[in-house]
Design a protein around this motif. Structure first.
Motif, PDB file in Angstrom:
ATOM      1  N   ASP A 179       0.377  -6.896   6.611  1.00 18.73           N
ATOM      2  CA  ASP A 179       1.209  -6.793   7.608  1.00 18.73           C
ATOM      3  C   ASP A 179       1.564  -5.721   8.026  1.00 18.73           C
ATOM      4  N   ASN A 180       2.673  -5.544   9.065  1.00 15.68           N
ATOM      5  CA  ASN A 180       3.051  -4.412   9.716  1.00 15.68           C
ATOM      6  C   ASN A 180       3.539  -3.416   8.793  1.00 15.68           C
ATOM      7  N   ALA A 181       3.940  -3.696   7.618  1.00 18.69           N
ATOM      8  CA  ALA A 181       4.666  -2.694   6.836  1.00 18.69           C
ATOM      9  C   ALA A 181       3.507  -2.436   5.691  1.00 18.69           C
TER      10      ALA A 181
ATOM     11  N   ILE B  67       0.723  -1.106  -0.020  1.00 24.06           N
ATOM     12  CA  ILE B  67      -0.020  -0.051  -0.037  1.00 24.06           C
ATOM     13  C   ILE B  67       0.801   1.180  -0.114  1.00 24.06           C
ATOM     14  N   GLU B  68       0.640   2.127  -1.044  1.00 23.87           N
ATOM     15  CA  GLU B  68       1.393   3.430  -1.015  1.00 23.87           C
ATOM     16  C   GLU B  68       0.662   4.513  -0.202  1.00 23.87           C
ATOM     17  N   TYR B  69       1.279   5.200   0.697  1.00 22.61           N
ATOM     18  CA  TYR B  69       0.489   6.326   1.424  1.00 22.61           C
ATOM     19  C   TYR B  69       1.841   7.394   1.780  1.00 22.61           C
ATOM     20  N   THR B  70       1.356   8.609   2.029  1.00 18.17           N
ATOM     21  CA  THR B  70       1.907   9.758   2.367  1.00 18.17           C
ATOM     22  C   THR B  70       1.527  10.182   3.876  1.00 18.17           C
ATOM     23  N   ILE B  71       2.804  10.400   4.585  1.00 18.98           N
ATOM     24  CA  ILE B  71       2.275  11.155   5.855  1.00 18.98           C
ATOM     25  C   ILE B  71       3.031  12.831   5.790  1.00 18.98           C
TER      26      ILE B  71
ATOM     27  N   ALA C 286      -6.535   6.331   7.797  1.00 15.10           N
ATOM     28  CA  ALA C 286      -7.011   6.259   6.302  1.00 15.10           C
ATOM     29  C   ALA C 286      -7.230   4.759   5.976  1.00 15.10           C
ATOM     30  N   LYS C 287      -7.922   4.394   4.927  1.00 13.87           N
ATOM     31  CA  LYS C 287      -8.294   3.461   4.549  1.00 13.87           C
ATOM     32  C   LYS C 287      -8.690   3.159   2.857  1.00 13.87           C
ATOM     33  N   VAL C 288      -8.417   1.944   2.582  1.00 14.07           N
ATOM     34  CA  VAL C 288      -8.531   1.730   1.009  1.00 14.07           C
ATOM     35  C   VAL C 288      -9.303   0.499   0.674  1.00 14.07           C
ATOM     36  N   GLY C 289     -10.194   0.527  -0.348  1.00 16.88           N
ATOM     37  CA  GLY C 289     -10.831  -0.776  -0.749  1.00 16.88           C
ATOM     38  C   GLY C 289      -9.971  -1.380  -1.631  1.00 16.88           C
ATOM     39  N   LEU C 290      -9.897  -2.903  -1.692  1.00 17.21           N
ATOM     40  CA  LEU C 290      -9.054  -3.475  -2.751  1.00 17.21           C
ATOM     41  C   LEU C 290      -9.983  -4.571  -3.182  1.00 17.21           C
ATOM     42  N   TYR C 291      -9.564  -5.060  -4.262  1.00 17.99           N
ATOM     43  CA  TYR C 291     -10.486  -6.107  -5.077  1.00 17.99           C
ATOM     44  C   TYR C 291      -9.676  -7.277  -5.627  1.00 17.99           C
ATOM     45  N   ILE C 292     -10.040  -8.562  -5.087  1.00 22.15           N
ATOM     46  CA  ILE C 292      -9.464  -9.714  -5.570  1.00 22.15           C
ATOM     47  C   ILE C 292     -10.362 -10.381  -6.526  1.00 22.15           C
TER      48      ILE C 292
ATOM     49  N   PRO D 203       3.547  16.315   8.631  1.00 22.82           N
ATOM     50  CA  PRO D 203       4.550  16.717   7.786  1.00 22.82           C
ATOM     51  C   PRO D 203       5.846  15.625   7.795  1.00 22.82           C
ATOM     52  N   GLU D 204       6.875  15.882   6.723  1.00 26.10           N
ATOM     53  CA  GLU D 204       7.712  14.755   6.485  1.00 26.10           C
ATOM     54  C   GLU D 204       8.717  14.812   7.918  1.00 26.10           C
ATOM     55  N   ASN D 205       8.866  15.685   8.643  1.00 22.82           N
ATOM     56  CA  ASN D 205       9.530  15.646   9.753  1.00 22.82           C
ATOM     57  C   ASN D 205       8.910  15.061  11.135  1.00 22.82           C
ATOM     58  N   ALA D 206       7.728  14.514  10.814  1.00 24.03           N
ATOM     59  CA  ALA D 206       6.885  13.838  12.128  1.00 24.03           C
ATOM     60  C   ALA D 206       7.896  12.954  12.825  1.00 24.03           C
ATOM     61  N   THR D 207       7.615  12.923  13.768  1.00 22.58           N
ATOM     62  CA  THR D 207       8.693  12.275  14.923  1.00 22.58           C
ATOM     63  C   THR D 207       8.341  10.748  14.733  1.00 22.58           C
ATOM     64  N   ASP D 208       7.090  10.201  14.920  1.00 27.68           N
ATOM     65  CA  ASP D 208       6.671   8.852  14.866  1.00 27.68           C
ATOM     66  C   ASP D 208       5.843   8.634  13.478  1.00 27.68           C
ATOM     67  N   LYS D 209       6.387   8.110  12.470  1.00 29.66           N
ATOM     68  CA  LYS D 209       5.448   8.037  11.282  1.00 29.66           C
ATOM     69  C   LYS D 209       5.038   6.271  11.299  1.00 29.66           C
ATOM     70  N   SER D 210       5.326   5.485  12.359  1.00 31.90           N
ATOM     71  CA  SER D 210       4.786   3.981  12.176  1.00 31.90           C
ATOM     72  C   SER D 210       3.287   4.117  12.358  1.00 31.90           C
ATOM     73  N   LEU D 211       2.790   3.123  11.794  1.00 32.04           N
ATOM     74  CA  LEU D 211       1.450   2.864  11.314  1.00 32.04           C
ATOM     75  C   LEU D 211       0.841   1.420  12.015  1.00 32.04           C
ATOM     76  N   THR D 212      -0.364   1.403  12.212  1.00 28.36           N
ATOM     77  CA  THR D 212      -0.800   0.128  12.596  1.00 28.36           C
ATOM     78  C   THR D 212      -1.930  -0.271  11.515  1.00 28.36           C
ATOM     79  N   TRP D 213      -1.686  -1.335  10.958  1.00 24.75           N
ATOM     80  CA  TRP D 213      -2.436  -1.836   9.534  1.00 24.75           C
ATOM     81  C   TRP D 213      -3.630  -3.042  10.021  1.00 24.75           C
ATOM     82  N   GLU D 214      -4.619  -2.892   9.443  1.00 30.56           N
ATOM     83  CA  GLU D 214      -5.796  -3.877   9.578  1.00 30.56           C
ATOM     84  C   GLU D 214      -6.564  -4.276   8.323  1.00 30.56           C
TER      85      GLU D 214
END
Length: 345
Positions: free
Chosen positions: A145-147, A118-122, A172-178, A124-135
């Motif tokens: 996965d976590n990445a 999944i491609e995403y942007t955060i 943020a979220k996105v719908g995918l199609y299989i 500001p660029e100098n945000a201290t913690d850019k980690s995300l939780t995915w579901e």
């Protein structure tokens, strides 16, 4: 009987409920020390100091974040008898995430067994913690996965969600199609009499009842044979032309495979447009008529075998074990004949 119990009082002390706090740039947070074993603690006066005011300042217990980093805030007071007490608090100032945006387009197809990051942007660029939780909304359809890498499991639709871990509560979220159909062939050219082949994958439940195949153009014909998830198509041309073969899944309207078909030379579909009639033996020679049921002239006919029954009559069959074959023979003789008239081998 009376008992008088005396307890030794603890030493006066000053402390904070927590050893450290975290706060965002330009935000403030009120902190208060706890005075232990001190009489009239509410009357105490405190002096505040920050070890690095470029990171955070403090005034009357109000800490303000100035820039990302870490510093220490110290609170000091003096007891009536002249004893000084102090307590320190670690302050971590962070640049929070202000926006989280998923760039992957909605309904992006991911084939069964394949992965998609999944491609995403955060900002500001100098945000201290850019980690995300995915579901994943349905791990049975697709996992993440976590990445943020999605793995498609079975056909269907799924929503992938991301949330920040820095406390900014951005999501943020996105719908995918299989899809249930997958085909790596972009086009087919039939330039040989024996035709051409291609293969597609089907991951749905019922190929026979749910899938439709449409041949656009009457200049070719096809056969399809399924083996597990693989479906093999064989295309034979009746004449030169251009069209397309379209495969659709009624249970999955978005699952459509279209393969353009171009024929540059007509071929003969074995056993489908040519028949052999009036087969007989004359003067020890095989004699028969080739009947063309198609629209194009027959250039060449290959007869794989011409076995005889017990009476010596010629029999034509598709398998050596066909019913009524008489004394069965191994398919060995190959005859090349012309078309449209009686011929001899």
């Amino acid at each position: 009987f009376a008992c008088v119990c005396a307890f030794a009082e603890g030493e006066p002390a000053l402390r904070f409920e927590s050893d450290e706090i975290s706060m965002a740039v330009k935000k403030t947070k009120k902190v208060s020390p706890l005075a232990e074993n001190v009489e009239n603690a509410k009357t105490l006066k405190y002096t505040w100091v920050s070890a690095d005011e470029q990171i955070a300042t403090v005034q009357n217990g109000t800490v303000k974040g100035i820039a990302p980093g870490e510093t220490t805030v110290t609170c000091t007071t003096e007891l009536p008898e002249g004893k000084q007490l102090s307590a320190s608090l670690k302050v971590r100032v962070v640049e929070p995430v202000k926006t989280l945006k998923i760039e992957t387009k909605t309904n992006t197809p991911v084939n069964v067994g394949e992965k998609l990051a999944i491609e995403y942007t955060i900002q500001p660029e100098n945000a201290t913690d850019k980690s995300l939780t995915w579901e994943s909304s349905d791990p049975a359809i697709a996992t993440v996965d976590n990445a943020g890498v999605v793995t498609a499991v079975v056909p269907g639709k799924v929503t992938i969600s991301a949330a920040t871990n820095d406390g900014s509560k951005k999501q943020a979220k996105v719908g995918l199609y299989i899809p249930s159909l997958r085909c790596e062939t972009s086009e087919i050219t039939v330039d040989k009499p024996e035709g051409a082949t291609f293969t597609l994958d089907y991951y749905g439940d019922d190929w026979d009842n749910n899938v439709t195949v449409k041949a656009d153009g009457n200049f070719y014909e096809y056969t399809a044979e399924r083996d597990g998830n693989k479906v093999s198509f064989w295309i034979s041309a009746r004449s030169a032309g251009k069209g397309k073969l379209t495969v659709k899944d009624k249970k999955d309207p978005q699952a459509t495979v279209t393969v353009p078909v171009t024929a540059t030379e007509s071929g003969i579909a074995l056993g489908s447009i040519v028949t052999i009639e009036d087969a007989q033996i004359k003067n020890g020679k095989h004699e028969y008529t080739v009947k063309n049921n198609g629209s194009q002239p027959v250039k060449l006919v290959w007869l794989i075998c011409i076995p005889r029954d017990k009476d010596g009559n010629i029999q034509f069959m598709t398998e050596p074990s066909a019913a009524g074959a008489g004394d069965e023979r191994i398919f060995s003789d190959i005859y090349m004949v012309g078309s449209g008239k009686k011929v001899k081998d």
